[in-house]
Design a protein around this motif. Structure first.
Motif, PDB file in Angstrom:
ATOM      1  N   GLY A  17      -3.282 -18.421  24.415  1.00 31.34           N
ATOM      2  CA  GLY A  17      -2.810 -19.497  23.537  1.00 31.34           C
ATOM      3  C   GLY A  17      -2.332 -20.683  24.337  1.00 31.34           C
ATOM      4  O   GLY A  17      -2.706 -21.834  24.071  1.00 31.34           O
ATOM      5  N   LEU A  18      -1.525 -20.379  25.345  1.00 32.99           N
ATOM      6  CA  LEU A  18      -0.956 -21.437  26.191  1.00 32.99           C
ATOM      7  C   LEU A  18      -2.054 -22.305  26.798  1.00 32.99           C
ATOM      8  O   LEU A  18      -1.923 -23.518  26.909  1.00 32.99           O
ATOM      9  CB  LEU A  18      -0.131 -20.772  27.298  1.00 32.99           C
ATOM     10  N   LYS A  20      -4.924 -22.757  25.491  1.00 29.60           N
ATOM     11  CA  LYS A  20      -5.798 -23.210  24.383  1.00 29.60           C
ATOM     12  C   LYS A  20      -7.206 -22.609  24.481  1.00 29.60           C
ATOM     13  O   LYS A  20      -8.213 -23.281  24.257  1.00 29.60           O
ATOM     14  CB  LYS A  20      -5.900 -24.765  24.343  1.00 29.60           C
ATOM     15  N   ILE A  21      -7.235 -21.339  24.860  1.00 29.92           N
ATOM     16  CA  ILE A  21      -8.524 -20.634  24.865  1.00 29.92           C
ATOM     17  C   ILE A  21      -8.704 -20.060  23.458  1.00 29.92           C
ATOM     18  O   ILE A  21      -7.832 -19.332  22.974  1.00 29.92           O
ATOM     19  CB  ILE A  21      -8.527 -19.499  25.920  1.00 29.92           C
ATOM     20  N   HIS A  22      -9.789 -20.448  22.814  1.00 30.25           N
ATOM     21  CA  HIS A  22      -9.953 -20.074  21.408  1.00 30.25           C
ATOM     22  C   HIS A  22     -10.548 -18.677  21.240  1.00 30.25           C
ATOM     23  O   HIS A  22     -11.399 -18.272  22.011  1.00 30.25           O
ATOM     24  CB  HIS A  22     -10.856 -21.087  20.691  1.00 30.25           C
ATOM     25  N   TYR A  23     -10.075 -18.006  20.215  1.00 32.42           N
ATOM     26  CA  TYR A  23     -10.700 -16.758  19.759  1.00 32.42           C
ATOM     27  C   TYR A  23     -10.551 -16.738  18.250  1.00 32.42           C
ATOM     28  O   TYR A  23      -9.924 -17.648  17.682  1.00 32.42           O
ATOM     29  CB  TYR A  23     -10.094 -15.523  20.449  1.00 32.42           C
TER      30      TYR A  23
ATOM     31  N   GLU B 100       1.996 -19.419  20.431  1.00 32.50           N
ATOM     32  CA  GLU B 100       1.071 -18.859  21.425  1.00 32.50           C
ATOM     33  C   GLU B 100      -0.057 -18.036  20.794  1.00 32.50           C
ATOM     34  O   GLU B 100      -1.157 -17.955  21.339  1.00 32.50           O
ATOM     35  CB  GLU B 100       1.825 -17.977  22.434  1.00 32.50           C
ATOM     36  N   PRO B 105      -4.107 -21.086  20.051  1.00 33.13           N
ATOM     37  CA  PRO B 105      -5.482 -20.589  20.227  1.00 33.13           C
ATOM     38  C   PRO B 105      -6.400 -20.968  19.064  1.00 33.13           C
ATOM     39  O   PRO B 105      -7.622 -20.925  19.206  1.00 33.13           O
ATOM     40  CB  PRO B 105      -5.314 -19.068  20.329  1.00 33.13           C
TER      41      PRO B 105
END
Lengths: 123, 735
Positions: A17-18, A20-23, B100, B105
Motif C-alpha cells: 500500500g505504502l 502504491k502497488i495495486h492489487y 495502507e 493500494p
C-alpha cells in the motif's frame, strides 16, 4: 480472504500500500499473531459464506514464535483441504506462501496469480 | 454485544479521502442502531481529535470505539491510550486499516476502494461488538537475576545489576572467569591487556556482596517463568583445599608429575594437571584434574592436606526474576587440510598466533625457527556463500590488522602480507588499517571463487593467489608462516541453553532476538535476554553495549517488582477440554500443562509463559482453545463484515475530500497560512486559541497547522496547563 501475521506478513502487505502497488480491491486481510494460529473452521466459514479463496501469508522460517511454523501452517492447509473436499469445495481455493515484512511486490503477484487460478475454477 | 459504539473515519488529510468516500461512510454507519457516534475527521491522530474522542466516549457513554485510519502498527497504542484516558477498557477498541490496505493500494479504483473500506469498517464494528474487556496480567518479579557466562559482557552486566541493589547469580562453565578476552593479549583501540580488563572487572565484582559467582558450573534444569525462574545448578569441585596457603599450593603444582596439552594456550604448550589458565587467572585458586591424578596415588597421598579428590559436585537451587544469557562464541576451527591447516607446518590460526605472541615476549619462534614473515588469510570460516557460516564475523579484519601492528612493535623486523576479500575495519578502527599500510604491510585481494592455495617449498610456505588489485595476476608469496584469520561460531553447547530456556536460534545458529533493530536484546521468552557474541559476531565494545542494553531492561523490570503482561493469551474451555496433550506438544513455551479441574484432567495455561501465538488453537480436536481478541466469534464476525453487501452510490473520484464546512481548496493555502501566522506572530498558541483569534474553523486550523508543522513553518512548544492541547509557535529557522 487473506490471513496475515502482525509482525511479518502484514507489514509486507502494508508495504504494498505504502508503495502504491495495486492489487484487487476484493482482497480482505485479517492479521493474526502467527500463521500457525489460523483455524480451519475460519477458513471454512470464509469459503462457505462467499469468499472465492483463502490465502495464508505465512511467517515461514522467519517466525519468532516457533521454528516449526511452516510445518504447522502447512498442516492447517492440509486439514482444511480435507474439510473442503467433504463439502465439495475445490482444494485449490486455499493457498499458502511465506511472505516477509518487505514483500510488497511478491504479495501483489500472489494476489494476481491466485485471482487468476480462482477465476478459472469450476469446482 | 456492544450497544454504544463510536466510529471515527480519518481523511488523513486526503491520503484516505482522496480515494475513499469517508463522508458517505460515516453517514452510512450512523444510521445503525448500536452506533452512537460516527464521524469523519481530518486527522484522527491529532491531539485535538484525540481530546474530542475522549469527550465523546465520556459524554455519549460509548462502550466501544472503532478507529478507521492507518495501519495498527502506527497508532494501536495511541488509541488504546485514548480509550484508557476516557475510562474505556483499551481492548474495547478496534483499529481498521483503510489507508495502507485500502486507499493506497486501490487508488486506481476509488469506488471499489470505498466499497472495500465499507466492508473493512463493517468487520471492525462486528469485531468490536464481540470484544471483551481485558486486564493486563500482573506477575510478581523477584529482585534477582541469573547471568550465564562470565565473559566481559556477563561480568559487566553483573556489576551494573548489583549496583542497582539486585541479587545477582553469575554462572561460569569454566573454572576461571573472562572467557575469550583473557586469551587475547592486547586489545585493539584501547591497547589494554585482555587479562587486565578481566582482573579489574573481577575485583569490581568482589566489591558487591550481592553477586554470587559460581565457576565450574552448568545449568541443569529450568522451570518457572518470568518473575520466578527456578534454576538447578551443577557446581563441579576444584578438588583442592581452599584453606591451604598459596605457597604450599604452588609447590604442589610445581611438583605435579603429569602434563597435558594446554587448552588455554590452544595446545601450543603443555601444562600440569593441577593448574590455573594463566598465573593471574581468577578466582585465585587452582583446579585439579582429578581423573588424571588418580594414576599417581602416592603423589595424592603425599599431599592429602592440599588435594581433596573425594570432593563431590553440588546441586544448587536458585530463584531468579530474570535471566541474561551471555555465553559468547567459539572460534572457528579450520578443517584438516583447509588452507593447509594441520597438514602443512607453520599454518596456524589467528587465536593461536595471539597466544604464541603472549608466550614469546622477545623473539617470535615457532617449530624451533624464528618467524620473519607472515601471510594472513582473511575470512576463513566466515562469509561462506555455500557453507554454513554465511555471516561476516565483524571483528576479525581489525583483529588481524591490529595483530600485525603488534608484531612490528614487538619483534621489529617482520613482514606482514594481508590476503583479504574485503577489509571491514569499520568506524574508528579504520585508523589501524591506515597505520598498517604506513608501516609497510602489503595487501592482496582474492575472491571466494578463486581461493588462495598454500604449498610448501623447502623451508618456506608459498601462497599462490589471483590478486584482484593487480588485474587478477597470479602471484606467489614466500612466507615463514601462514595465519588463518578465523571467524566466530555459535557455541557448540548453545543448543542446550536454547532448549533449557526455549530461546529461538536463527538459521546462523546464534540466539535470536525479537527484532534486530527495535528489540535487539529481548527474546520471545518473557524475562530472558541475550547479549554479547551469543547472538551473533560482535567485538568487545559491541558486546558490552548490548550487555548494558539488556541490563537496563532487566533493572527496569526488577525495580518495578512486577510485570504487566499482555492479556492476549490462550484460554481453555474447561467443559470442552479432555486433555489429549496435542496443544502441549506444539507449544514451544511449555505454557500448557495438564491440571485437575473439578475432578477432570484438562489443559491449564501458565499466563506468564504463554506468548499468545495461538499455535495451540487449531490443533485442538475439541476446539477448546481460543486466543483473547482472536476468538471464533470475533474472527467469523469479521469475515461476515467483509462479505456484507453494502450499497454505496458511485461518485466521481472518491469523496469530497473534506467536510463541507471546511472544504480546502489549493488557492486558499497562502491566505489561510497568512491568517494563522498573523495570530501566532507574538507567541505560542493552541489550536482552539488560533481558531478563536483567526475566526477560522478549528478543523481547518488543525489541517493547515499539521501541514505547516510538516514543512517546518511552525513547531510544537509544550502542552497547556491542563495537558489538553499542544502549543505551536512560528519556527524562526524557517525564515
Amino acid at each position: 480472504m487473506v490471513f496475515s501475521t502482525d509482525k511479518i506478513s502484514d507489514p509486507g502487505i502494508d508495504q504494498a500500500g505504502l508503495r502504491k502497488i495495486h492489487y484487487s480491491p476484493s482482497v480482505y486481510v485479517i492479521s493474526l499473531p502467527c500463521s500457525s494460529g489460523v483455524k480451519p473452521k475460519w477458513i471454512m466459514h470464509a469459503l462457505e459464506n462467499g469468499f472465492d479463496g483463502v490465502f495464508i501469508a505465512a511467517d515461514g522460517h522467519e517466525c519468532s514464535f516457533s521454528s516449526r511454523c511452516a510445518e504447522y501452517t502447512n498442516k492447517i492447509v492440509e486439514v482444511s483441504q480435507q474439510l473442503m473436499k467433504a463439502k465439495n469445495i475445490n482444494p485449490k481455493r486455499i493457498r499458502m506462501a511465506a511472505l516477509c515484512s518487505v514483500c510488497a511486490e511478491p504479495f501483489a503477484n500472489h494476489m494476481e496469480n491466485f485471482g487468476k487460478i480462482l477465476a478459472n475454477l469450476e469446482d | 454485544m456492544k450497544e454504544r459504539i463510536g466510529v471515527y473515519i480519518c481523511h488523513c488529510g486526503g491520503n484516505i479521502s482522496d480515494y475513499v468516500d469517508v463522508e458517505e461512510l460515516s453517514k452510512m454507519f450512523y444510521k445503525e442502531d448500536n452506533i452512537v457516534v460516527s464521524k469523519n475527521v481530518m486527522f484522527v491522530c491529532a491531539d485535538s481529535s484525540q481530546k474530542a474522542m475522549i469527550a465523546d466516549i465520556q459524554e455519549y457513554k460509548l462502550d466501544a470505539i472503532v478507529v478507521c485510519s492507518c495501519s495498527p502498527k502506527l497508532h494501536l497504542h495511541t488509541f488504546r491510550n485514548v480509550a484508557a484516558c476516557a475510562g474505556l477498557n483499551p481492548f474495547n477498541y478496534v483499529q481498521v486499516n483503510i489507508r495502507e490496505q485500502c486507499s493506497w493500494p486501490h487508488s486506481d479504483h476509488p469506488h471499489e476502494a470505498t466499497v472495500k473500506a465499507a466492508g473493512l469498517i463493517r468487520a471492525g464494528i462486528n469485531r468490536v461488538s464481540h470484544s471483551e474487556s481485558l486486564e493486563n496480567i500482573e506477575i510478581e518479579v523477584k529482585k534477582s537475576a541469573l547471568i550465564i557466562g562470565a565473559g566481559v559482557a556477563g561480568m559487566k552486566a553483573a556489576i551494573e545489576l548489583a549496583r542497582s541493589g539486585n541479587e545477582v547469580f553469575l554462572v561460569e562453565k569454566d573454572y576461571f572467569v573472562g572467557g575469550h578476552i583473557a586469551q587475547k593479549g592486547q586489545l585493539f583501540m584501547s591497547d589494554q591487556e585482555g587479562k587486565d580488563v578481566i582482573t579489574s572487572l573481577y575485583h569490581e565484582i568482589k566489591k558487591y556482596p550481592n553477586i554470587t559467582l559460581f565457576t565450574g558450573s552448568t545449568i541443569e534444569k529450568v522451570s518457572g517463568s518470568l518473575g520466578s525462574f527456578h534454576i538447578e545448578l551443577k557446581v563441579k569441585p576444584r578438588y583442592i583445599n581452599p584453606r591451604v596457603d598459596k605457597q604450599t599450593v604452588k609447590s604442589v603444582m610445581d611438583e605435579c608429575p603429569i602434563e597435558i596439552d594446554d587448552p588455554f594456550n590452544l595446545g601450543l604448550v603443555k601444562r600440569k594437571v593441577i593448574y590455573k589458565n594463566y598465573p593471574e587467572a581468577l578466582p585465585d585458586l587452582p583446579v585439579v584434574d582429578a581423573e588424571a591424578l588418580k594414576v599417581f596415588p602416592d603423589f595424592v597421598a603425599k599431599y592429602k592436606s592440599v588435594l581433596n579428590l573425594t570432593e563431590e559436585e553440588q546441586i544448587i537451587s536458585l530463584m531468579a526474576g530474570s535471566v541474561l544469557v551471555t555465553t559468547g562464541y567459539d572460534d572457528y576451527l579450520p578443517k584438516e587440510g583447509e588452507f593447509g591447516y594441520k597438514t602443512l607446518e607453520n599454518v596456524i590460526t589467528l587465536p593461536e598466533l595471539n597466544r604464541l605472541m603472549e608466550l614469546n615476549p622477545n623473539k617470535l619462534v615457532y617449530g624451533g625457527k624464528e618467524i620473519k614473515s607472515i601471510a594472513f588469510i582473511y575470512c576463513v570460516g566466515s562469509r561462506q556463500s555455500k557453507g554454513e557460516n554465511r555471516f561476516c564475523s565483524r571483528q576479525c579484519c581489525t583483529s588481524a590488522i591490529y595483530t600485525s601492528l603488534q608484531l612490528k612493535k614487538k619483534y621489529k623486523d617482520i613482514q606482514a602480507y594481508h590476503i583479504y576479500r574485503d577489509i571491514r575495519t569499520y568506524g574508528k578502527q579504520e585508523v589501524l588499517y591506515e597505520q598498517s599500510s604506513k608501516q609497510g604491510d602489503l595487501y592482496f585481494k582474492y575472491e571466494e571463487k578463486e581461493m588462495p592455495v598454500i604449498e610448501r617449498e623447502g623451508k618456506s610456505l608459498i601462497v599462490k593467489i589471483k590478486d584482484y588489485l593487480t588485474a587478477r595476476k597470479q602471484l606467489e608469496i614466500e612466507t615463514d608462516m601462514v595465519v588463518l584469520v578465523t571467524g566466530m561460531m555459535p557455541r557448540k553447547d548453545a543448543l542446550q541453553i536454547s532448549e533449557l530456556f526455549k530461546i529461538p536460534v536463527g538459521s546462523d545458529r546464534f540466539f535470536n532476538e525479537i527484532h534486530p533493530k527495535l528489540k535487539p536484546v529481548e527474546t520471545v521468552i518473557k524475562g530472558v535476554y541475550i547479549a554479547g557474541a551469543c547472538q551473533g559476531p560482535k567485538n568487545i565494545t559491541e558486546s558490552v553495549q548490548s550487555s548494558l542494553a539488556a541490563t537496563s531492561k532487566i533493572i527496569a523490570l526488577l525495580k518495578k517488582g512486577s510485570f504487566s503482561a499482555d492479556p492476549i493469551i490462550a484460554r481453555i474451555d474447561m467443559d470442552a477440554c479432555s486433555w489429549c496433550d496435542k496443544c502441549a506438544e506444539v507449544c514451544d513455551y511449555s505454557a500448557l500443562k495438564m491440571i485437575e479441574m473439578n475432578g477432570k484432567m484438562v489443559a491449564g495455561v501458565n499466563k506468564a509463559m504463554c506468548a499468545g501465538c495461538g499455535i495451540c488453537a487449531p490443533v485442538c480436536p475439541e476446539n477448546a482453545i481460543e486466543i483473547a481478541q482472536y476468538t471464533d466469534k470475533e474472527i467469523e464476525a469479521m469475515i461476515d463484515g467483509f462479505l456484507a453487501k453494502l450499497e454505496i452510490n458511485e461518485k466521481e473520484g472518491g469523496s469530497d475530500s473534506t467536510p463541507k464546512e471546511s472544504a480546502i481548496r489549493m488557492e486558499e493555502y497562502p491566505q489561510v497560512w497568512k491568517e494563522i501566522l498573523a495570530v501566532m506572530k507574538d507567541g505560542k498558541y493552541t489550536i482552539p486559541q488560533i481558531a478563536e483569534n483567526s475566526k477560522l474553523n478549528s478543523e481547518l486550523v488543525t489541517y493547515h497547522l499539521m501541514t505547516m508543522n510538516k514543512y517546518g513553518i511552525v513547531v510544537p512548544d509544550g502542552m497547556d496547563d491542563k495537558e489538553m492541547y499542544y502549543y505551536y509557535k512560528e519556527n524562526e529557522d524557517s525564515h
